[in-house]
Design an enzyme around this catalytic site. Sequence first.
Site, PDB file in Angstrom:
ATOM      1  N   HIS A  75       0.839  -1.198   0.000  1.00 61.99           N
ATOM      2  CA  HIS A  75       0.000   0.000   0.000  1.00 61.99           C
ATOM      3  C   HIS A  75       0.873   1.248   0.000  1.00 61.99           C
ATOM      4  O   HIS A  75       1.986   1.265   0.540  1.00 61.99           O
ATOM      5  CB  HIS A  75      -1.012   0.014   1.151  1.00 61.99           C
ATOM      6  CG  HIS A  75      -0.441   0.009   2.543  1.00 61.99           C
ATOM      7  ND1 HIS A  75       0.020   1.146   3.180  1.00 61.99           N
ATOM      8  CD2 HIS A  75      -0.301  -0.995   3.450  1.00 61.99           C
ATOM      9  CE1 HIS A  75       0.423   0.846   4.396  1.00 61.99           C
ATOM     10  NE2 HIS A  75       0.245  -0.443   4.593  1.00 61.99           N
ATOM     11  N   ASP A  96       0.162   4.458   1.190  1.00 58.95           N
ATOM     12  CA  ASP A  96       0.088   5.426   2.276  1.00 58.95           C
ATOM     13  C   ASP A  96       0.839   4.981   3.518  1.00 58.95           C
ATOM     14  O   ASP A  96       1.175   3.802   3.678  1.00 58.95           O
ATOM     15  CB  ASP A  96      -1.371   5.707   2.634  1.00 58.95           C
ATOM     16  CG  ASP A  96      -2.108   4.462   3.125  1.00 58.95           C
ATOM     17  OD1 ASP A  96      -1.936   3.396   2.490  1.00 58.95           O
ATOM     18  OD2 ASP A  96      -2.840   4.539   4.120  1.00 58.95           O
ATOM     19  N   ASP A 107       6.285   0.709   7.186  1.00 59.15           N
ATOM     20  CA  ASP A 107       4.956   0.106   7.005  1.00 59.15           C
ATOM     21  C   ASP A 107       4.182   1.024   6.063  1.00 59.15           C
ATOM     22  O   ASP A 107       3.700   2.065   6.467  1.00 59.15           O
ATOM     23  CB  ASP A 107       4.268   0.007   8.360  1.00 59.15           C
ATOM     24  CG  ASP A 107       2.803  -0.393   8.280  1.00 59.15           C
ATOM     25  OD1 ASP A 107       2.362  -0.870   7.224  1.00 59.15           O
ATOM     26  OD2 ASP A 107       2.091  -0.175   9.283  1.00 59.15           O
ATOM     27  N   GLU A 142      -4.713   2.469   2.823  1.00 60.61           N
ATOM     28  CA  GLU A 142      -4.870   1.247   3.612  1.00 60.61           C
ATOM     29  C   GLU A 142      -5.017   1.552   5.094  1.00 60.61           C
ATOM     30  O   GLU A 142      -5.829   0.944   5.797  1.00 60.61           O
ATOM     31  CB  GLU A 142      -3.664   0.328   3.386  1.00 60.61           C
ATOM     32  CG  GLU A 142      -3.812  -1.065   3.981  1.00 60.61           C
ATOM     33  CD  GLU A 142      -3.277  -1.194   5.389  1.00 60.61           C
ATOM     34  OE1 GLU A 142      -3.483  -2.250   6.016  1.00 60.61           O
ATOM     35  OE2 GLU A 142      -2.658  -0.220   5.907  1.00 60.61           O
ATOM     36  N   GLU A 143      -4.245   2.514   5.573  1.00 59.66           N
ATOM     37  CA  GLU A 143      -4.182   2.763   7.009  1.00 59.66           C
ATOM     38  C   GLU A 143      -5.410   3.476   7.561  1.00 59.66           C
ATOM     39  O   GLU A 143      -5.707   3.364   8.744  1.00 59.66           O
ATOM     40  CB  GLU A 143      -2.926   3.593   7.337  1.00 59.66           C
ATOM     41  CG  GLU A 143      -1.610   2.936   6.944  1.00 59.66           C
ATOM     42  CD  GLU A 143      -1.240   1.764   7.832  1.00 59.66           C
ATOM     43  OE1 GLU A 143      -2.067   1.361   8.665  1.00 59.66           O
ATOM     44  OE2 GLU A 143      -0.117   1.253   7.686  1.00 59.66           O
ATOM     45  N   ASP A 169       3.176  -6.666   3.481  1.00 63.64           N
ATOM     46  CA  ASP A 169       2.819  -5.779   4.589  1.00 63.64           C
ATOM     47  C   ASP A 169       2.966  -6.434   5.955  1.00 63.64           C
ATOM     48  O   ASP A 169       2.369  -5.988   6.929  1.00 63.64           O
ATOM     49  CB  ASP A 169       1.377  -5.280   4.394  1.00 63.64           C
ATOM     50  CG  ASP A 169       1.052  -4.061   5.235  1.00 63.64           C
ATOM     51  OD1 ASP A 169       1.997  -3.416   5.725  1.00 63.64           O
ATOM     52  OD2 ASP A 169      -0.138  -3.759   5.411  1.00 63.64           O
ATOM     53  N   HIS A 225       3.202   2.653  13.405  1.00 64.18           N
ATOM     54  CA  HIS A 225       2.140   3.577  13.822  1.00 64.18           C
ATOM     55  C   HIS A 225       2.572   4.457  14.992  1.00 64.18           C
ATOM     56  O   HIS A 225       1.729   5.092  15.617  1.00 64.18           O
ATOM     57  CB  HIS A 225       0.837   2.851  14.175  1.00 64.18           C
ATOM     58  CG  HIS A 225       0.248   2.086  13.034  1.00 64.18           C
ATOM     59  ND1 HIS A 225      -1.036   1.575  13.083  1.00 64.18           N
ATOM     60  CD2 HIS A 225       0.731   1.732  11.822  1.00 64.18           C
ATOM     61  CE1 HIS A 225      -1.294   0.939  11.949  1.00 64.18           C
ATOM     62  NE2 HIS A 225      -0.229   1.020  11.178  1.00 64.18           N
TER      63      HIS A 225
END
Length: 486
Positions: free
Chosen positions: A76, A78, A115, A145-146, A169, A457
Amino acid sequence: MSEISQLSPQAVWQFFDKICSIPHPSKHEEQLAQYIVDWATSEGLSVRRDDVGNVFIKKPATPGMENRKGVVLQAHIDMVPQKNEDTAHDFTVDPIRPYIDGEWVTAEGTTLGADNGMGMAACLAVLASKDIEHGPLEVLLTIDEEAGMTGAFGLKEGWLEGEILLNTDSEQEGEIYMGCAGGVDASLTFNLDRQELGGGYVGKTLQIKGLKGGHSGCDIHTGRANANKLLGRFLAGHANELGLRLLSVRGGTLRNAIPREAAADIAVPAANVEKLTSLFNYFESLLTEELGAVETSIALSVLDHDISEQPLTPAVQSRIIAAINACPNGVVRMSDDIAGVVETSLNLGVITTESDKLTLLCLIRSLADSGRSYVESMLKSMGELAGAKVAFSGAYPGWKPDPDSEVMHVFRKTYEEIYGRVPNIMVIHAGLECGLFKEPYPNMDMISFGPTIKFPHSPDEKVNIATVGLFWEQMIAILKAIPVKA
């Protein structure tokens, strides 16, 4: 280029360095997506985009490999935008500043975006390579995605031709993932009634900072504290005792990140300011004793606040504090089928206050639909008792493990041949896009793998340099070992 562009394998790190230089937080990926489209076009590759913005790139098989099953490499575009409070950074404008820290690469005061930027870099490096052996190859790069899996939700039947999908991922080298949790967002919204504040009150802000935060799936079992819950705990224990009046509450920024910071603006009788400070200082020492083995930098402070808004009515205040304190959070159940894996969890990720409403935003995850439904009902019951409007949205399915997966067996055999040991076959308590891909492509054979990434994150995010090389070695080997078409 930064210092990381000289790391090995250079083909991967140079792409990752470029990715870091182009802003790409969720909902703002267009600049990076367009760079990738322009680059692929300049390489003479077939490239297109679908209605939601996903990027598709196609590369012909190397000579002699045309009869292999088609493979889709997937990542992904983003990244999660999280920064330390003292870091000046606009994720929509400023580049990520990566640097080497011993055996790791991390970023200056922000999330790194390994990530899933590292997986994306590897996909692009395969496309750029002139000497990697592979059959018919496609690369799928999804958006958003996030923050909602918009790209995966929008993927239509017929866009992909491959029979095998390799998702990049995952975040632990040596583990192959063949299943993941599903999830759903939950919001609890309170309508606010306010009233005039009498005399004799002083404005203060109760602030909790310094927590580690982290991924609300991968880190939910680690004992990391949730700043929203800690704040609710203090307010529930001392609001009445102190006679404080609540003005607003805020905490966390993303429903899929464990909140590191939270704050409440309050009005407190001037006569109780000293007692408030004493109690909050004691609460800090209590939390340090309870959580200090995990949370090593807990910082609580009482700051001055200029009262410019009316406080909540006592009845509304009582219901909101009770809801924050009572809201379930963390691991609900461990899996009976897969040792050490969380089955069901939830994260009280965000609290926001506007003039007329306050909202709690949670993310529920579960490997089992029944587990997700149970937590939904639990939240709904709690919210309704507290007088909140409860809503659920953005539900996405889990990815059910397939023990007969051909590509899983091929990967495991290849891994053992390279390293002399068998990788761990795992299910992850996080939302991979593979579950959504199964909707339009039910027969696609899928696995997920990647390098070791710690603390995604959060601004502590870092990727292990050596495992990037292993991840790249594995990708090259699996592409070469893909079986012939039936």
